[in-house]
Design an enzyme around this catalytic site. Structure first.
Site: not given
Length: 130
Positions: A93, A88
């Site tokens: 991350h 996304e």
């Protein structure tokens, strides 16, 4: 163009900051799977985790472990799940998600928190960072 995470790291977009070191930054996910769901990001704007050099990769994982231990000490959960998906936002991350049930890891089950609840949990987690 800077990613949304780079803008958060640079203070251009507000966040509920948990921790920061020279190479990494942690903040609460604003669309959390569970209370305390935290993102640990590399300050290097790299798309895929396996594209980080070994030092940055190991540093991010050590940083995520430290933050995860603080979440575990703060949030009532069976364990803290760790996932790296990264589709996304094209910026490395690590998701740290307090888990009590498998639905907490599904990314289809979300919880709503008020600004005060975000501030409160962020402060509690910060106090447990070693």
């Amino acid at each position: 163009m800077a990613s949304i995470f780079t803008k958060i790291i640079n203070g251009e977009i507000p966040c509920y900051k948990i921790a920061e070191d020279e190479e990494n930054f942690a903040f609460l996910d604003i669309n959390p799977n569970a209370k305390g769901h935290t993102l640990c990001v590399s300050k290097k704007e790299v798309d895929k985790i396996l594209d980080l050099d070994q030092s940055a990769y190991l540093g991010l994982m050590a940083f995520a472990r430290k933050v995860g231990k603080a979440i575990e000490a703060t949030v009532d959960c069976k364990r803290v799940g760790i996932t790296v998906i990264g589709l996304e936002v094209p910026h490395v991350h690590v998701h740290l998600i307090p888990l009590n049930d498998m639905k907490d890891a599904s990314f289809q089950h979300k919880v709503s928190l008020s600004a005060d609840e975000f501030k409160e949990i962020a402060e509690k987690i910060r106090t447990k960072i070693e």
